[in-house]
Design a protein around this motif. Structure first.
Motif, short mmCIF file in Angstrom:
data_model
loop_
_atom_site.label_atom_id
_atom_site.label_comp_id
_atom_site.label_asym_id
_atom_site.label_seq_id
_atom_site.Cartn_x
_atom_site.Cartn_y
_atom_site.Cartn_z
N LEU A 322 0.80 -1.23 0.00
CA LEU A 322 0.00 0.00 0.00
C LEU A 322 0.84 1.28 0.00
CD1 LEU A 322 -2.77 1.33 0.04
CD2 LEU A 322 -2.80 1.07 2.54
N PRO A 323 1.87 1.41 0.86
CA PRO A 323 2.64 2.67 0.82
C PRO A 323 3.24 2.95 -0.56
CG PRO A 323 3.14 1.43 2.81
CD PRO A 323 2.32 0.53 1.94
N GLY A 324 3.85 1.93 -1.16
CA GLY A 324 4.45 2.14 -2.48
C GLY A 324 3.43 2.43 -3.55
N MET A 325 2.34 1.68 -3.57
CA MET A 325 1.30 1.89 -4.58
C MET A 325 0.65 3.26 -4.41
SD MET A 325 -0.65 -1.78 -5.10
CE MET A 325 -1.29 -1.84 -3.43
N SER A 326 0.54 3.73 -3.17
CA SER A 326 -0.15 4.99 -2.90
C SER A 326 0.69 6.21 -3.26
CB SER A 326 -0.54 5.07 -1.42
OG SER A 326 -1.42 4.03 -1.07
N LEU A 327 2.02 6.08 -3.25
CA LEU A 327 2.89 7.24 -3.41
C LEU A 327 3.63 7.27 -4.74
CD1 LEU A 327 4.38 7.32 0.21
CD2 LEU A 327 2.67 8.87 -0.74
N ASN A 328 3.75 6.12 -5.39
CA ASN A 328 4.55 6.06 -6.61
C ASN A 328 3.84 6.73 -7.79
OD1 ASN A 328 6.83 5.07 -8.23
ND2 ASN A 328 5.29 3.79 -9.20
N VAL A 329 4.57 7.58 -8.51
CA VAL A 329 4.04 8.23 -9.71
C VAL A 329 4.93 7.87 -10.88
CG1 VAL A 329 3.52 10.42 -10.84
CG2 VAL A 329 3.09 10.15 -8.39
N TRP A 330 4.34 7.28 -11.92
CA TRP A 330 5.11 6.95 -13.12
C TRP A 330 5.09 8.12 -14.10
CZ3 TRP A 330 2.13 2.31 -11.68
CH2 TRP A 330 2.95 1.30 -11.16
N LYS A 331 6.26 8.46 -14.59
CA LYS A 331 6.40 9.55 -15.55
C LYS A 331 6.63 8.98 -16.94
CE LYS A 331 6.50 13.11 -12.59
NZ LYS A 331 5.56 14.24 -12.65
N SER A 332 5.89 9.50 -17.90
CA SER A 332 6.05 9.05 -19.28
C SER A 332 7.31 9.67 -19.90
CB SER A 332 4.83 9.43 -20.11
OG SER A 332 5.03 9.13 -21.47
N ASP A 333 8.01 8.89 -20.73
CA ASP A 333 9.17 9.44 -21.45
C ASP A 333 8.79 9.97 -22.82
OD1 ASP A 333 8.64 7.13 -22.82
OD2 ASP A 333 10.54 6.14 -22.36
N GLY A 334 7.48 9.92 -23.13
CA GLY A 334 7.01 10.44 -24.41
C GLY A 334 7.19 9.52 -25.58
N VAL A 335 7.80 8.37 -25.36
CA VAL A 335 8.02 7.41 -26.45
C VAL A 335 6.88 6.39 -26.44
CG1 VAL A 335 9.58 5.69 -27.43
CG2 VAL A 335 10.51 7.70 -26.25
N GLU A 336 6.00 6.48 -27.40
CA GLU A 336 4.83 5.60 -27.41
C GLU A 336 5.25 4.13 -27.48
OE1 GLU A 336 0.57 5.15 -29.77
OE2 GLU A 336 1.86 6.87 -30.12
N GLY A 337 4.68 3.34 -26.56
CA GLY A 337 5.00 1.92 -26.52
C GLY A 337 6.12 1.55 -25.58
N SER A 338 6.86 2.54 -25.06
CA SER A 338 7.93 2.24 -24.11
C SER A 338 7.35 1.85 -22.76
CB SER A 338 8.86 3.44 -23.94
OG SER A 338 8.18 4.49 -23.27
N GLU A 339 8.17 1.25 -21.92
CA GLU A 339 7.69 0.84 -20.60
C GLU A 339 7.21 2.04 -19.78
OE1 GLU A 339 9.90 -0.73 -16.67
OE2 GLU A 339 9.90 -2.21 -18.31
N ALA A 340 8.00 3.12 -19.79
CA ALA A 340 7.62 4.32 -19.02
C ALA A 340 6.31 4.90 -19.54
CB ALA A 340 8.72 5.36 -19.10
N PHE A 341 6.14 4.93 -20.86
CA PHE A 341 4.91 5.45 -21.46
C PHE A 341 3.71 4.59 -21.05
CE2 PHE A 341 1.71 5.42 -24.80
CZ PHE A 341 1.51 6.77 -25.06
N LEU A 342 3.86 3.27 -21.12
CA LEU A 342 2.75 2.37 -20.82
C LEU A 342 2.39 2.40 -19.33
CD1 LEU A 342 3.75 -0.70 -23.02
CD2 LEU A 342 1.93 0.97 -23.46
N LEU A 343 3.39 2.53 -18.46
CA LEU A 343 3.10 2.61 -17.03
C LEU A 343 2.36 3.90 -16.69
CD1 LEU A 343 6.45 1.26 -15.53
CD2 LEU A 343 4.21 0.17 -15.37
#
Length: 557
Positions: A322-343
């Motif tokens: 819960l602490p990690g899920m509640s506070l974590n924010v994923w930032k997109s790298d702007g590359v469509e289809g990349s892991e960061a974008f999808l998260l």
């Protein structure tokens, strides 16, 4: 310097005569104009309204995702802190001699039914199935979508969205309103919860703006719930043999939407006219009994042991993460289809959307919780409002959703459940379970689900109408003029219909995310206001200064 008594008088100007007698004209009229404009815009310019709403939604998700994530985590922390804090936990939401108006069973029934119960019939099956297919762990390649190793992840994320975080949003609003209305004697309306910060300035335009924001957020938040419910209600009517309501893709036709809204809003308006103590209380008790029956069916005849494992292992995983899920924010790298974008995309589709939904729902559920919780302590309120309904949601997700996953993995469903539309999944599952025994049983279960769904929808809609009228009437809980109840019942139905026509449930989601943003700021202020009030009350008690608005007391200047 001597500490002053708390503010126990917040005059809000209401009309003395005419159509708006007893109502704040500023709040009521402006709220009606905003909602009416939204309805007209969505119905008559559906393409333009859909495009504008989607653009605004993209901007908010791109720039305020972190705000939504962190602010809801803050609400959870504040609720738990108030329950643990000895000075706060023992305080009654009312005068010291007052006892609760409703029994625990009725209290939990109304809380669950109005707050979140209708969502169980759609999402208790659909959401574990969705996360079983895709979630952050599958995006990262840690588990396999649709495989047995992904079951625990499906429940961890499902529990996050419907657990303590959701009820913390309601809890903050409910605590603030009950505290200031029943201990201070202030009007039962949103502005009263901010008096320690802004004082009597809330009698004027600032207070009007706060209440208008709350009314609009309430209508959009409830419209979201009704939008999902209408689609499921239509699917249920189709399952019990009423034709012409579902198109080839499994979605509701225009006729289906109109019929469902007329039935639901007509019944809810009649219930709202009878008040909380009659129609809503009885409806809540009925849908609690029916939901227990349906849930028992899944526990006994569904995936009994699979569901038990999902419940307890999922709860363990959820609490640890819960602490990690509640506070974590994923930032997109702007590359469509990349892991960061999808998260980042997944977080916008799920947690951010849900946090906006619960915040938009908070003025409605919070004011309703305050109304039914008078006489309970803050600690009792927090434990009752956060833990009990959340556990009820977990049970639903474990056995209803667990049965669906188990039937697909091990029971030979072969996509019958997974391929159905979200609102139709529970009907597809019960039909698959019962058809081999007797088609009549499958039809009877579908009918029971339709009746249960309708009672949940009516409870939510009529509660919302009463709450909106209470805010518009400067916190007056007494009987309201029938034309205003009829207006808000019709307005709520038209908002749902208009947004469904202009873009389906996605249009409602978009409008709701936008409407929730300003109210999230109000809720943060509620937290600081409540903490300040309780801290100062401790100082007042030590100094012998009254903290309650006794019925015979003269309001402080």
């Amino acid at each position: 310097m001597a500490i002053e008594p708390p503010l126990t008088d917040l005059p809000i100007k209401t009309a003395d005569t005419g159509f708006y007698r007893g109502f704040s004209v500023n709040v009521t009229v402006i709220s009606k104009i905003i909602i009416s404009a939204l309805v007209v815009w969505a119905i008559f310019w559906p393409i333009q309204s859909g495009a504008v709403l989607n653009g605004m939604n993209s901007y908010i998700l791109g720039n305020f995702a972190a705000w939504y994530i962190w602010v809801v985590a803050f609400f959870v922390i504040v609720c738990l802190a108030l329950a643990i804090w000895p000075t706060a936990g023992r305080l009654k939401l009312g005068l010291d001699h007052e006892e609760p108006e409703f029994t625990n069973f009725s209290w939990f029934s109304m809380m669950f039914g109005a707050g979140i119960g209708v969502g169980m019939l759609t999402w208790a099956v659909a959401e574990p199935v969705a996360h079983f297919g895709s979630n952050p762990e599958t995006i990262k390649g840690l588990t396999t979508g649709g495989a047995a190793d992904n079951v625990r992840m499906a429940y961890k994320w499902s529990f996050l969205h419907w657990g303590f975080s959701a009820w913390a949003c309601y809890g903050i609003a409910g605590l603030s309103l009950a505290f200031f209305s029943y201990r201070r004697g202030l009007p039962l309306t949103i502005r009263s919860s901010l008096t320690p910060l802004f004082g009597k300035a809330l009698s004027g335009p600032l207070g009007h703006v706060i209440d208008i924001v709350a009314v609009v957020a309430t209508i959009l938040g409830v419209a979201q719930t009704l939008g999902f419910g209408v689609e499921q209600f239509v699917a249920g009517l189709s399952r019990i043999g009423i034709g012409g309501l579902v198109n080839a893709e499994g979605g509701a036709t225009m006729a289906g939407i109109i019929i469902a809204i007329i039935v639901i809003m007509g019944a809810s308006t009649l219930s709202a006219l009878s008040g909380v103590g009659k129609g809503i209380k009885w409806l809540s008790n009925i849908n609690m009994v029916l939901s227990i029956f349906l849930l028992s069916f899944f526990i006994i005849f569904g995936a009994t042991w699979f569901g038990a494992s999902a419940m307890f292992v999922g709860l363990w995983d959820y609490v640890l993460a819960l602490p990690g899920m509640s506070l974590n924010v994923w930032k997109s790298d702007g590359v469509e289809g990349s892991e960061a974008f999808l998260l980042a995309q997944w977080q916008g589709w799920w947690p951010v959307f849900y946090w906006a939904w619960w915040i938009a729902f908070a003025p409605f559920v919070g004011l309703f919780l305050a109304r039914i919780s008078r006489g309970r302590t803050i600690r009792e309120f927090v434990l009752g409002a956060l833990i009990v309904p959340a556990l009820m949601c977990f049970v639903w997700f474990a056995w209803a959703g667990g049965t669906a996953i188990d039937l697909e993995l091990n029971g030979g469903a072969n996509g019958v459940i997974f391929d159905a539309a979200n609102g139709d999944k529970i009907f597809a599952m019960t039909e698959f379970m019962l058809s081999p025994i007797a088609d009549a049983l499958a039809w009877a279960m579908a009918l029971l689900i339709v009746v249960l769904l309708m009672t949940f929808l009516v409870t939510s809609a009529d509660s919302a109408v009463l709450i909106v009228n209470t805010i518009n009437a400067a916190g007056d809980e007494g009987p309201k003029a029938r034309p205003h109840i009829l207006f808000w019942g019709a307005a709520l139905g038209l908002v749902v219909a208009g947004l469904l026509i202009s873009g389906g449930t996605s249009a409602i989601q978009t409008a709701m995310v936008i409407g929730a943003l300003p109210f999230s700021i109000v809720m943060v202020l509620m937290c600081f206001s409540l903490i300040k009030a309780i801290f100062n009350d401790g100082r007042r008690e030590a100094a012998g200064v009254p903290t309650l608005a006794e019925p015979s007391a003269t309001p402080a200047e």
